[in-house]
Design an enzyme around this catalytic site. Structure first.
Site, short mmCIF file in Angstrom:
data_model
loop_
_atom_site.label_atom_id
_atom_site.label_comp_id
_atom_site.label_asym_id
_atom_site.label_seq_id
_atom_site.Cartn_x
_atom_site.Cartn_y
_atom_site.Cartn_z
N ASP A 1 72.85 37.95 128.44
CA ASP A 1 72.06 38.95 127.72
C ASP A 1 72.72 40.33 127.80
O ASP A 1 73.74 40.51 128.48
CB ASP A 1 70.65 38.97 128.33
CG ASP A 1 69.56 39.09 127.29
OD1 ASP A 1 69.83 39.71 126.24
OD2 ASP A 1 68.45 38.59 127.52
N ASP B 1 64.44 39.01 119.30
CA ASP B 1 63.68 37.86 119.81
C ASP B 1 62.68 37.35 118.77
O ASP B 1 61.91 38.11 118.20
CB ASP B 1 62.90 38.26 121.07
CG ASP B 1 63.84 38.56 122.22
OD1 ASP B 1 65.07 38.54 122.03
OD2 ASP B 1 63.33 38.82 123.33
#
Ligand code: GLA
Length: 400
Positions: A155, A213
């Site tokens: 990430d 997301d």
């Protein structure tokens, strides 16, 4: 001055060379992720409330429900597993959540024929504030390899926003994974902000998130689809666009993807999520509660004919051929000469349409197979029918 110019030229050359598309091979010369990775990820149902019992149960239920047989052959542990570093700076799991350690968990998951993925971040802390890998890339890659990890999602929270830093940090971890002695698929997760489709394969990634997301809503599925569908040119065997996890079966549950409230998507919309991800050759990463799937969720996630479109060896991402306010029609060439065609009705009402295959660049007559009804619709040069609001028809056309 000369030194500065040299440094500038060196950095420009180094970063420029990263944009060249590279396929990472394992020690036997096989490509990593020759087809889009498939599996199940902890994040959108469990968030950071994960532990080894949950992973054990999931592994058992992934086998028992037919998920593994259908191709979902990874369990990915997302954020929240970390317990800091030991006195030698080795990253360790949270001892309360994973008292037996990750190696024992990997052994268990592997014994079920499933691969194990894990998560870290290219900064000091992860998105949820746990220990991450910046400055410890080599050491963490070796630790992951020693545990038997097969896949790393990496990430980008708490990292600088510029692209050059991202390229350098992702390359550092990709190199470390390559030197770790184990084949570990590298999933780049910087949410598309730095256009990773231009450079992520070059730095050693096999897939890269193209979007923020996903949420358990039709609006969010369409948002991620709209970004990803334009990037067909950048996907292929060993290097995939990733529009984030499938939300199929979440049904408004309270995990991170449920933060908009409501009841999630309806089954027609979940079916569209699956159809569109398959025709875009996207990674198929479920994130629902596999222990409690109803008949519809199983019907959608376990559709072997749809999965075959996603996993086709040619590795082409389907392209948009018709696009207007109501209709999106995509075509994906397949390795045996067939074509997959997806017809999405974006409007709020059932619509009737005729799609002439010549308008999709497909001349001649085709045998049409409906991949949701699992039956042949006969031979024709066009398809006419009703498509429900937010439904996506998925067909396989065989030239005759
Ligand atoms: C980011 C990622 C998500 C998930 C969380 C974990 O938001 O994009 O997919 O991994 O971090 O904290």
């Amino acid at each position: 001055m000369a030194k500065k110019l040299f440094t500038f030229l060196f950095i420009s050359f180094f970063l420029g060379s990263l944009t060249v598309c590279a396929q990472v091979k394992d020690s036997a010369g096989n490509m990593l992720a020759p087809t889009p990775p498939m599996g199940w990820m902890t994040w959108n149902y469990f968030g950071i409330d994960i532990n080894e019992n949950i992973i054990h149960e999931m592994a058992d239920d992934m086998v028992q429900s037919g998920m593994v047989k259908a191709g979902y052959d990874h369990i990915m542990i997302d954020d929240g597993w970390q317990g800091g570093r030991d006195n030698k700076n080795n990253i360790i799991p949270d001892p309360k959540k994973f008292p037996s350690g990750i190696k024992a968990l990997a052994d268990y998951v592997h014994s079920k024929g499933i691969k194990l993925g894990i998560y870290s971040d290219a900064a000091q802390l992860t998105c949820a504030g746990f220990t991450a890998s910046l400055g410890f890339e080599e050491q963490d890659a070796k630790t992951f390899a020693s545990w038997g990890i097969d896949y790393l999602k990496y990430d980008y929270c708490h990292a600088p926003s510029d692209s050059n830093t991202a390229k350098i940090r992702y390359k550092k971890m990709a190199d470390a994974l390559r030197n770790s002695g184990r084949n570990i698929v590298f999933s780049i997760c910087e949410w598309g902000g730095r256009q990773p489709w231009f450079w992520a394969a070059g730095v050693g990634g096999q897939l890269w998130r193209t979007t923020g997301d996903v949420r358990d809503s039709w609006k969010s599925v369409m948002h991620n689809y709209d970004i990803n569908v334009k990037l067909a040119n950048y996907a292929g065997p060993g290097h995939w666009n990733d529009p984030d996890m499938l939300v199929v079966g979440l049904r408004g549950s309270k995990g991170p993807a449920g933060d908009e409230g409501g009841s999630g998507c309806n089954d027609i919309e979940y079916q569209s999520n699956m159809s569109l991800w398959c025709i875009m050759a996207s990674p198929l990463i479920a994130t629902n509660d596999v222990r409690n799937m109803n008949v519809e969720t199983k019907r959608i996630l376990l559709n072997d004919e749809a999965i075959a479109i996603d996993q086709d060896a040619l590795g082409k991402q389907g392209e948009l051929k018709i696009k207007n306010d109501v209709w999106n029609v995509l075509v994906k060439p397949l390795s045996n000469g067939d074509y997959a065609v997806a017809i999405l009705n974006r409007s709020d009402a059932t619509q009737t349409t005729t799609i002439n295959f010549t308008d999709l660049g497909l001349d001649g007559k085709y045998e049409i197979r409906d991949l949701w009804q699992h039956k042949s619709l006969g031979k024709a040069k066009s398809w006419k029918g009703n498509v429900l609001s937010h439904e996506t028809k998925l067909f396989r056309l065989k030239k005759i």
